[in-house]
Design an enzyme around this catalytic site. Sequence first.
Site, PDB file in Angstrom:
ATOM      1  N   ARG A 177      49.843  10.765  16.623  1.00 40.42           N
ATOM      2  CA  ARG A 177      50.553  11.861  15.959  1.00 40.42           C
ATOM      3  C   ARG A 177      52.024  11.824  16.343  1.00 40.42           C
ATOM      4  NH1 ARG A 177      45.413  13.915  17.082  1.00 40.42           N
ATOM      5  NH2 ARG A 177      44.254  14.006  15.118  1.00 40.42           N
ATOM      6  N   ASP A 206      44.675   7.021  15.072  1.00 40.62           N
ATOM      7  CA  ASP A 206      44.128   8.258  14.496  1.00 40.62           C
ATOM      8  C   ASP A 206      44.525   8.286  13.029  1.00 40.62           C
ATOM      9  OD1 ASP A 206      43.101  10.994  14.234  1.00 40.62           O
ATOM     10  OD2 ASP A 206      43.158  11.012  16.413  1.00 40.62           O
ATOM     11  N   HIS A 287      38.409   9.907  12.023  1.00 42.35           N
ATOM     12  CA  HIS A 287      39.803   9.815  12.490  1.00 42.35           C
ATOM     13  C   HIS A 287      40.340   8.396  12.275  1.00 42.35           C
ATOM     14  CE1 HIS A 287      40.558  13.810  14.072  1.00 42.35           C
ATOM     15  NE2 HIS A 287      39.358  13.814  14.622  1.00 42.35           N
ATOM     16  N   ASP A 351      34.369  11.319  17.623  1.00 40.64           N
ATOM     17  CA  ASP A 351      34.496  12.766  17.441  1.00 40.64           C
ATOM     18  C   ASP A 351      34.732  13.098  15.972  1.00 40.64           C
ATOM     19  OD1 ASP A 351      36.984  11.440  17.670  1.00 40.64           O
ATOM     20  OD2 ASP A 351      38.014  13.352  17.933  1.00 40.64           O
ATOM     21  N   GLU A 352      34.429  14.308  15.614  1.00 39.60           N
ATOM     22  CA  GLU A 352      34.846  14.918  14.361  1.00 39.60           C
ATOM     23  C   GLU A 352      34.754  13.954  13.165  1.00 39.60           C
ATOM     24  OE1 GLU A 352      37.943  18.230  15.989  1.00 39.60           O
ATOM     25  OE2 GLU A 352      38.782  16.259  15.670  1.00 39.60           O
ATOM     26  N   TRP A 425      34.448  17.471  25.612  1.00 37.34           N
ATOM     27  CA  TRP A 425      35.539  18.404  25.362  1.00 37.34           C
ATOM     28  C   TRP A 425      35.031  19.692  24.727  1.00 37.34           C
ATOM     29  CZ3 TRP A 425      37.852  19.658  20.411  1.00 37.34           C
ATOM     30  CH2 TRP A 425      37.225  19.062  19.316  1.00 37.34           C
ATOM     31  N   THR A 507      49.021  15.296  20.316  1.00 42.90           N
ATOM     32  CA  THR A 507      50.455  15.453  20.057  1.00 42.90           C
ATOM     33  C   THR A 507      50.784  15.936  18.643  1.00 42.90           C
ATOM     34  OG1 THR A 507      50.572  13.068  19.602  1.00 42.90           O
ATOM     35  CG2 THR A 507      51.128  13.776  21.817  1.00 42.90           C
TER      36      THR A 507
HETATM   37  C1  ACM Z   1      38.940  15.855  20.086  1.00 42.81           C
HETATM   38  O1  ACM Z   1      39.651  16.735  20.570  1.00 42.81           O
HETATM   39  N1  ACM Z   1      38.793  15.744  18.775  1.00 42.81           N
HETATM   40  C2  ACM Z   1      38.252  14.890  20.920  1.00 42.81           C
END
Ligand code: ACM
Length: 754
Positions: A177, A206, A287, A351-352, A425, A507
Amino acid sequence: MKHFLVILLTLLLGSLPSQAEKGFVNLTPRPKNVILYDGACVFPQSFAVGVSAELGDTAMVEARRFVDALKASMKGYDISLQHSVENAFIQVAPYTGSASNVGTEGYRLVIKENSITLSSLTSAGFFYGFQSIRKMLPPHVGLELPGKEGDVYSLPVVSITDTPRFGYRGFMLDVSRHFFTVEEIKRFLDLMAIYKMNVFHWHLTDDQGWRAEIKQYPKLTTVGAKRSDSWNTDIYLVDDYWWTGEGAYTGKPYGPYFYTQEEMRDVVAYAAARHIDVLPEVDMPGHFVAAMASYPEFSCDPSNPPSVWTNGGISSNVLNVANPAAVEFAKNILSELCDIFPYPYIHIGGDECPTSQWESNAACQARYKELGLSSYRALQTHFIKDISDFVATKGKRLFCWNESITAGGSDLDLMKQTGATIMCWNPCQSGALKAAQMGLDAIVTEYHAAGGGYYINRRQSNDYGEPTGAGYGDDTVEGCYNYVPVPASVSSADAAHFIGVQGTFWTEHVSSNEYLEYLALPRLICVAEAGWSTQSKKNWTDFKERLTLDTQMLDAGGYIYARHWMDGYIHRVYENPLKDGAVVTFTNQSGDRPRCLADNKGTLNGQADACTEWLLESNGKEGEYYIRSQESGKYLYASSTASGSMVSLDTKKMAWTFDETTMSGYVAICPVANTAVAVNNNVSNATHTRLFAHGTANGASFYKVELISMPDGTHHATLDAGPSPASVYDLSGRRLRRSVKGDFAIVDGQKVIL
Ligand code: ACM
């Protein structure tokens, strides 16, 4: 920017106690066992560091680095290195006590009035012992900065037996970012080494940018390392820059910014010399937009290639894990990185990752059927397992974010087989416990807990003028320090799988290295202590005393850091600039530029390009003002205070009040009867129901002017154009960010000029 962060602490710093006066050991992270005696060990002008002949080359390498660092710092001292302890002032020897006292990274340090003895079983232990000596010396020594001729160096008489609590003590930096240079990263590696952190988790890719050169796939950096200047997000920064940095709205792209393979190797070597491993992360299969923009053939919809994202958030455009060529692509990328990064682990994110595109993709549907799955999420687990088997052939194991086991539908049996380390997290604690109960190791990097967790990019204060960041201002330094990474309720068998802690820094909101430092420091040091020091010995008051001393070192190194936690800190508060004698201009609610409210000597005509300056005159009551045109001398007047009535100019006075509550982020004026009035802008003939005060800035539609008066007498202003202005311009016609904060000239009392 500098000004914005400067808080005068000269008084405070001037009265910091020296270590000798205090009779305590200024060593952070707090060592496991310390016995402090009376007296001091004063360094002779000429001395030797002697490494026992029983120790081999690796100890000599550590000692040489230590001697070189001392030579750089202790001006006028004659310091030599020898491979024998005979007559050496600092003696380096094998540890002869019980191995469990020092483990694989610990050391024993015995400082007497005339000698220092450091012993350990490993080169890491010698390194940390040397770091402890340097850390206890004046601040410039830890940073390897030169002191002055004639400086005296002394240490307390003390014996320390030390070993870390956790084997993994990490810092993650998102360079997608916002891109940081190798030099900026090295500044952090220096601090990590001082505070005995040992893993730099490098979030290299990302949606918003690919930052690692991959020779087999050049488009990852020719296409993926760059994004357009357009801004299209609800994430924004109140600062000198957007998080897209100079790319935002300039017509120039952000980037291409990436690290060459040579630069990555350089970072690895620099870190290794400080006993820091580098854990590279390629976030996949989600991501992954920057990669999909570069090679859309590996996405779920190749006919519809995405651009490198300028948004924050979570994209549904993910790798097509059912396409063998796409999986091969992922493996080939990892293969190159495995060669560059010697750490035996590699992080593949996880993630996500939305499954929506898989659900409507024919290949994914076929694979789902073929595997007999009941959730598309399990496609991700199969992908992780495949990648895990692949990296195993290169001697590596995986790290994954906790979603790999906490997202509903994940195949937990497969995940167990990967032996992956789970970086937890959200949910952090229950995720870590789940990992432990699956027999997997977990890293604790709590994104947000009451008081604060380990996502050290989040807002740490609600002081006025804090940089915008994720969160609510309640992720405080103290809260971060007091976060308990392994709650007492966790059984010792499960706790054995909680192998580390990490300060994590995203960031999205960061536009410069200064902001990174300001947000990350000193919370990273809190995480460092959590990583090293025994929980029962951790204490905020004691830590704060050491940290306060350490600000001398941070200052010497030019680090920017938050100071809300310090005694004597003057909290910044909002000071309303709208007061008696203030000069303001007005615009209407629609903010259509440049139709601010002008006084063409009698008519209120919003068509005028120039804005009239209006003077606020107190009518003697708190918050009530007459508003006088500087041009005609007449007063703003509403013949009726009913909603929708027109304003006009008159020689008669009428009191107005400023209402900041009518719409958040706006300052509206209302007749004292407190009913909003209308003004016709004479362009679209639309009637607007509120009138807004704003700063004088070439007629631009700035609605809200906030002034920060700093304790040092300087002023800073925020011009906030509200939630969705079409555009905002400055005096020279440059398009500006939605909100700007920075150094402004203050003239005529409260008039604000960009
Ligand atoms: C995260 O904060 N998406 C690992």
